[in-house]
Every structure is written in structure tokens, then in C-alpha cells.
Write a protein that holds these residues in place. Sequence first.
Motif, mmCIF file in Angstrom:
data_model
loop_
_atom_site.group_PDB
_atom_site.id
_atom_site.type_symbol
_atom_site.label_atom_id
_atom_site.label_comp_id
_atom_site.label_asym_id
_atom_site.label_seq_id
_atom_site.Cartn_x
_atom_site.Cartn_y
_atom_site.Cartn_z
ATOM 1 N N ASP A 62 -5.875 -4.118 2.150
ATOM 2 C CA ASP A 62 -6.508 -4.761 0.987
ATOM 3 C C ASP A 62 -7.763 -5.498 1.419
ATOM 4 O O ASP A 62 -8.809 -5.415 0.766
ATOM 5 C CB ASP A 62 -5.544 -5.764 0.331
ATOM 6 N N HIS B 44 -4.230 0.575 -7.151
ATOM 7 C CA HIS B 44 -3.063 0.826 -6.297
ATOM 8 C C HIS B 44 -1.861 1.267 -7.111
ATOM 9 O O HIS B 44 -1.080 2.125 -6.692
ATOM 10 C CB HIS B 44 -2.730 -0.429 -5.475
ATOM 11 N N ARG C 154 2.147 -4.972 -6.075
ATOM 12 C CA ARG C 154 2.852 -4.168 -5.087
ATOM 13 C C ARG C 154 4.333 -4.043 -5.387
ATOM 14 O O ARG C 154 4.967 -3.064 -5.058
ATOM 15 C CB ARG C 154 2.671 -4.784 -3.697
#
Lengths: 107, 888
Positions: B45, A48, B93
Motif C-alpha cells: 500500500d 483492492h 482488507r
Amino acid sequence: MIGASTIPIILSILIEGEDYGYEIIKKVKTYSGGQLEWSEPMLYPVLHRLDRGGYITATWKVLDNGRKRKYYAITAEGKSLLAEKKSEWQQMMLMLSNMWGLNLRPS
Amino acid sequence: MAADDADAFQHVGTQPSAFMSFDIEKGIAAWRAQMRKHRGFEDADIDELEDHLRSKIDDKVLNGLSHEDAFDHAVAEDYEDLPEISGQYLSGRTTSDTSLGLLANYFKVGIRSFGRARTYFVINLAGLVIGIASVLFIVSYLNFEYSYDDFHVNKENIFRVNTHFERASGSINYPIIPPAVGPAMEDNFSGIINTSRLRYAYSVLVRHGDRSFYEEKVFFAEPSFLEMFSFDWIAGQPSGALADPNTIVLTRSMARKYFGDENPIGEVIKYNNDTDLQVIGVIEDVPANSHVDFHCLVSFETFRPGPGALEPLTSWKWLGFLTYVQLEDGVVIEDMETGLADMFKANNNSRNNLQVEFELQPLSKIYLTSGGLSNPQGGLFRINDKDNLISLGVIAMLIIGISFFNYFNITSALLRTRTKEIGIRKVFGASKSKVLVQFAIETLSMVILATVLATAIFYYINRNEPVDIGFIAMLDVALVGAFTVLSGILFGGTFSVHSALVLLKNKMAVARTRLVSFGGLVLVLQFGISAALIMVSFVIVNQLSFFAQKDLGYNKEGLIIAKFGSEEMNARRRLFQDAMTSLPTVKAVSFGPSLDGSSSGNPLRLREWSEDQIIQTSYFGVDYDFQKALGLEVLEGRFFSRQHAQDSVSSILINERLAAMLGVDDPIGKKVEFTSGEFEIIGIFKDFHYQSLHHEIGPMALEMWLGQPRSVMIRYESDDIAGTLQDLDATWQEVFADGGFPFDYRFLDEQLQAMYGKEQEFAGYLKIFTGLAIFLALLGLFGVSSINIQQRIRQIGIRRVLGAELPQIAKVISTRYLVSAMIGILVALPIAFIAMQRWLNDYAYSIDLGAGYPLLTFIVVLGITTLTMGFQVYRVMHVNPSIILRDE
């Protein structure tokens, strides 16, 4: 060292074509001769981050059996990052091989 | 659980594989539900991870696993530590940095794991504190016990002369020797710096002004005694002290007791109401770690053999004097011992076939290795049993061992949960040394905290005792050091020294396998130690209560022993006896032995026997009322009687043992040579225990003694003990109205218990520390099983969701522990059994060590284990599975 190798390893796998997390893990196992195993769920945050950095892109696809799967592919920026890392690692390997008397030649 | 599942289960019975048909979608739904509880995972996720999970399950099924096992394994392999993974997703994140951000996390892990494992932190800490505090107690106690007589400057050169008598009737070791030996050694041997004789004065009535007390710890001592031994002078002139007759040296407490704040030097105190003694010095109280224990020393010149004594002070036969010698360096001890035996043979001129040997016992050995010596004068000197101290030392090692293994077991179980963290950090570049350092810091701070707390507890409990601070500090440092090094080796070796690759390979399979087997071994060890300690306590506590309840051959209840030790008192003996027996509660009054375990001994032989055929026989000098007072049973013949005038000079009663040893058909009427001449046997009495139960009943005789007694026995019959004592005291004061004769009494059963003082002390320590060891072992068991169950709780939870019943769950949880317990107990009990057999061998009278003890221990340990496991099963079964799955 292993930490630093994570990104070039991922990018090197993706440069062969788009792929998904579970398969990447399996390839790492194969390439390392079974010596390197990652904590599997922890791979995704790294993917990510690379995605957010613009080095790879992610796409959801639906499989024949209806399962959703996310595929990752390398971008141009990813390729140049890999080239950069590659030369760094090559220099490092060369240096170490000289130090250890392994006589590797730069390719 | 769905009703149809339950029905299906009931039909198929107990086959574990058939009790549920696994529904993978249910499992994944449960897994997803749980993932959602963590804010690190967004739906995308979870979708992605679900695909990963399914791919992995498919692979595992292809490799031959059942769907259920594949699911369990896949989940267990990747999601042992959900909060940590969730945290990584969250931080992944929130940071755009693609390579950093991992090192900061490294510090957080340690702190978080402390908080998460708060329960285990408390268990670990409590275990370590108890373990370390116990060791501080035991080791400082042992340190003290091994420090006896250390304070004497000449300790290396001082010896006590003991004798060893070998007779046809058996052998005896005495710490007391004839009075002629000491001076003769000085005259005949070279290499002797000093000799000193001590004579025990039994109980002495001491008076100054209106203060009078019985003193138990009085010795006659030669002047050399205070030169050889290092007792500190407070007042008076050390040189030449105790050289003159009728002089006395007091300890500080005794001086205060009689003189308060006055200066006692030059003052006179009255000894047994007949002798004036001048106080010529005061010394510090005898240190608690001195084997000789006295309150005052009277000059040896003052000592005169009493009217009942059989021998003069030049005797080679009278065993009655402690004798110490101070030798020059380099004297060959063995040569001097042989020389002593030769000298004794030349002077004793006994025609008895007597084998006598001498032993020079080093001062440092006296306290702990005098157990084999008969101590005929009761509390002549302090001794302790080395074996008991060694046992306590072993218990200390076991306790610290258990407490360390608890720490290791719990911590390594927790570490397995954290292994993933370590592995991850390694993958992402945290160095080995950093991981090692983190564990070292955690262990070190835990151990230091525990040591500080344990030391504080130790000081609090010993707040009124002198404590050797340097020694305790040294012990603390040693414990912290040992713990840290051991933890470093075990944890470092298992978790960090492996390379990250090996560590992560097969999800720690290598490291985990090793840990499981090592942890299992530790578990077995802990069960074994606990079982052994429980059985040892059972046996020792039972043996001691056996002492308390054993029939001594006479009636020990309702008997008061009071001091009666002066000639002035003896002059009023008849008056006293009449006044006492006129009380309705008093049944008998008898003057004689004090029944404190002491007795006299003399060779005895039948008149027709040859000169060298003798039986060493113990005897009491008693009066006409002894039988009635003691409740003694005369089996044949009769007791002493006022109707037979010859009884007071030439009659004797013998016990069954002696009667058997004489080997004649009817001993009654036979003539024997004994103490003061020829006696006729007039009766045989039932064997009774005249010594402590450490000793077997030997040959024993009673003869009459109407001279100065040491004590008076008063048998009473009343439930009102306080009232009886009041009456006795009033009568006492009436007879001795002029004062100065205190009513100093003890109940016989109390006095008898005092003979087992050291055993009682040992049993007391044993009970406390065994209790603590068992508690620690249980704490460890509880902690480890809790962690283990927590680690498998997902698996258990899923099984419960899918319909597993109590038996399966109980089996999953407890098999390992019950098996470990069983193995541990089976290994430990035979060892404990053999050790206890050896321990009981030291007692002439002991309990039977039957199969009951190991059996009871087995039941207790297994019972406790089952209860603990039952509690764990209860916890698991009575919590809603969804909560288990959520909490993990």
C-alpha cells in the motif's frame, strides 16, 4: 448516489485500457469537468476490493526511472459487472430525464 | 538537525527561503516512516501511495511550485487524517463486500472523534459550563433586581410624590415632601383612591422587658399604608390598624426578637424609653425585593414633631415625608403633577424665588431610577443603579458569546480535521441529512450536559437562597435552544449544506476559506472583548479604592460613632462625657450628627440680601467638641466655644464653598438668616465630605445644637482596639448601669464604606465575571491555537527535521494570533475608554482616566497572548520531531 457511482466510474475508465491510481483520479477530474474530486488515498481500498472480487487485476511494473507502479486492468467479470451497472444507470437516467422532461433516448 | 545544516543556516542569516535546501527523499522517508506506524497500510500500500505522492509532487512542480511546497501541499492535502485513512484500508482488507461496510463506520467516526479530542472535549465542556453558569447567575440576579415591588397587588396604580426644587443656588430632587401635601391631594384632587405618608424615625431605642435594641428601620405610617401595599398579615386585625396613636405593627423577625414564641398581640413595648406602644399586628418580613424596608411601623398619629422641629404637621415647607398615592385608572399623571405645583405655590406663600415641580414616580420605577434623588435621610429606601445592571447584562452576553464562539472555533477546527471523513462518507453515499444529524446530536448532547452541570453548580452555590426553579428551567431551555439553533446554522451551513461535490472540490478550499476568515473574525472579537473587560475592571476597581483612600477633609480613622438616641440618655450626657474623656485613650467626645451621609438643609441668605436671594445650605447641629472629635480644620475665625454664651443660639460657621458663594470679602462677622433666625458668622472651616463621594461638596454650615442628639462620636488614640472597646463598653455600662441602653457602635471608616455598598456589590460581581470572561477567552485561544498547531504539526515537524530554528517556528505558530490580538485590542480600547469616561462622569470625585489604563490593558492582553503562544512554541520545540510526526 455518488457512492454507488464509484464502481461504474472506475470500471468505465479501465475499460479504455489498463491504468494506475493517480491517473484514474485525474481522469475522473477531467470527465466531471472538475466537479468531482475524490479523497485520493481512499481510491486504493476500492481498487483492492474490486481486485479481490475478481473484477479487475493488478500488476506491478517498473518504470524507466526505476519507480514501481501498480497498474489495474479490467477482467471479463468486470466487463459484465459494468454492463449490468450500465443498464441500471441508463434506466435510472431515462427515468429521471422523463421526470425532468429532458427527453433523452436510450442509446 | 545535521551540523552542516546549522552552519549553512548561520551563514545565510534570516532569509526564510534560504534556511534549508529541501531534500525530497528525506521528506518521503519521513512520510514513509510515519505511514508504517499505522497498521492499515501494508508495504505494498505504502509503495503504491508513494508512487501516487510522487506523481502528484511532479505535477505540482510542473505547475510551478517549489519541491518543498509541492511536497508539503501534497502531504497536507491527502493525509490530514491518517488514522481514518488507515482504518479504511484495514476495513477494506477485512471485508469482501465491495459496496457496504461504510455505514457502520459512520457511527464509529462520531465516537472516535470524541475520544481522540478528549482534551478539546474538556475545554469545550468547561467553557460552556462556565459560560452558562455565569449567565444563570447574572440573569437571575437581574431578574430579581427588576422584580422590585412586583408583589404589590396595586402596583400599577401606586406612585411616589417627588419634588424638584429649582433655586438660584442649584436644583435638588427630593423623594420627600411637606406633610401637608398628602391630605391636601385627597381633599382637592379627584381620582385618588388613597394617600399615605411615611416618616422615617431614624434610630429608635426599643425595649420590651429585659430586651432592648436600637432599631434602624422604623417608620411612622398612616393606616392607608397597609391597605395600599400588599404586606402579608400573620396576626392581628388588618382593618383599622395603625389608626390609633401609640400602636405598632411588627414584622415576624422583630416580633421574635422581642417576644420569642410568645404572642405579641396586645403587649406593650417601650419606644425611646418614653412612649408605650401597643402591638396590634404582626406581618411577614418585608420581602427582599421591596424598595421600602422596615422592621416595624408605628402609627402616624404617634408622631409628634420633636422639640427641635421648625414646622408643624400642617407645614408646606418641611421636606420630610415620603408620600405615596394610589390613583384610579385613567388619571392623567401630567395634569396631577401640574395641579400639585399650582397647589404648592398657592399654599407655600414663600417669598423666595422658588421653582417647584412635582413628579409622580411609578412604584415600579422607584428602585432603579431614584439615583438622581438626594436621599438626605441615608438608608431611607433601597435603590440600585440601572446602568450597573445593564453593564452586568452586557457582561453576561459577552460571556455567553465568548463561550459559544470558543465552542464554535474549537469544534470547527476539529471538524476541519474530520472534513475528510465527511467528504468520504459523502462520496460513498452517506446522506447530507445524516451528517447534519450527527453534528446536531453531538452539539445537543454537549450543550445539555453543560447546562445540567452549570445548573447544578448554580443550585449548589445558591443552596441557602430561595431560587425561582421555573425561571431557571426556562433559562436553561432557552440557552440549550439558542445554542443548538446557532450551531445548526453555523456548522450545518458551513459543512453540510454544500453538495458533496463542492465540498470535496479543491479539498474543501471553499469551505475552509470561509471558516478561516470567520474564525479569524471571532478571534479578533474575543481579544477585543477581553481587552475591554480588563480595562473596565481596572478603572472601576481603581475608582472604588480611590473612594476608600480619598481625603475626606477630616480624620476618619480612630473614630467611633455610637447610638445616643433617647432623652433619658441625653439627661446623663455631661456625666457620660466626663466619664469617657477620663479614659486615657479617649481624646474627644462629641454629640451630634451620625455622619452616615445624611444632613439637613435650609435656605440661607445674608441679611442685606433681598428676600428672594437665597442659598440652599446643608447643615449639621453640633456641640463644642465637634471640631476636636472630627479633626476639622478652621481656616478663619474660630470654632464654637463655651466662653461665648451667644454661640449656642446665634453663631454659625460656614465652609469654604459657602464663603465663596456669599461673594463678600470677609464673611466673618456677617449676619445671615438661617434655620431659626439670625446668626453671626464666626468662622470658616475647610470643606469636608459630609455626604458620600457621589456628591460634590455643597454650601454647608455648622450651628450649635445642644438638644437631643442622634449619635455620639468618640475619638480614641490607641493601637489596642479591642482593649479600647472594652474600656468604652465598661464606662458605658457604668454610666447607664440601670440597663436598657445598649452600646451600639460602628467605626466611622466602616460606616463610610457602607455608603458605597451597591458599588462594592457591583465591583465584586464585575471582578468575578470579568475574570471568568478573560479565562474563557484564554481557554478558547489555547484550544484553537493547539488544534491549529496540531494540524500543521507535520509541516512544522518536517521543517524541524530539515533544520528550521526557533524564530521561524515561533513565527509560523504565533503570527496569526498576535495580529488578531493587536487588531482586537486596538478596536476595543477606544470604546472602553469612552464608556469609562461616561461612567466616571457620574461621580463628583473620580480618578483621572489617563492613557495609563489602555496602555496597561494593551500590555496585559498582549503579554498573556504572547505567554500562551510561547507555551505552544515551547511544546513544539521541546518534543522530538519524530514523535510529532508519529503522533500527529
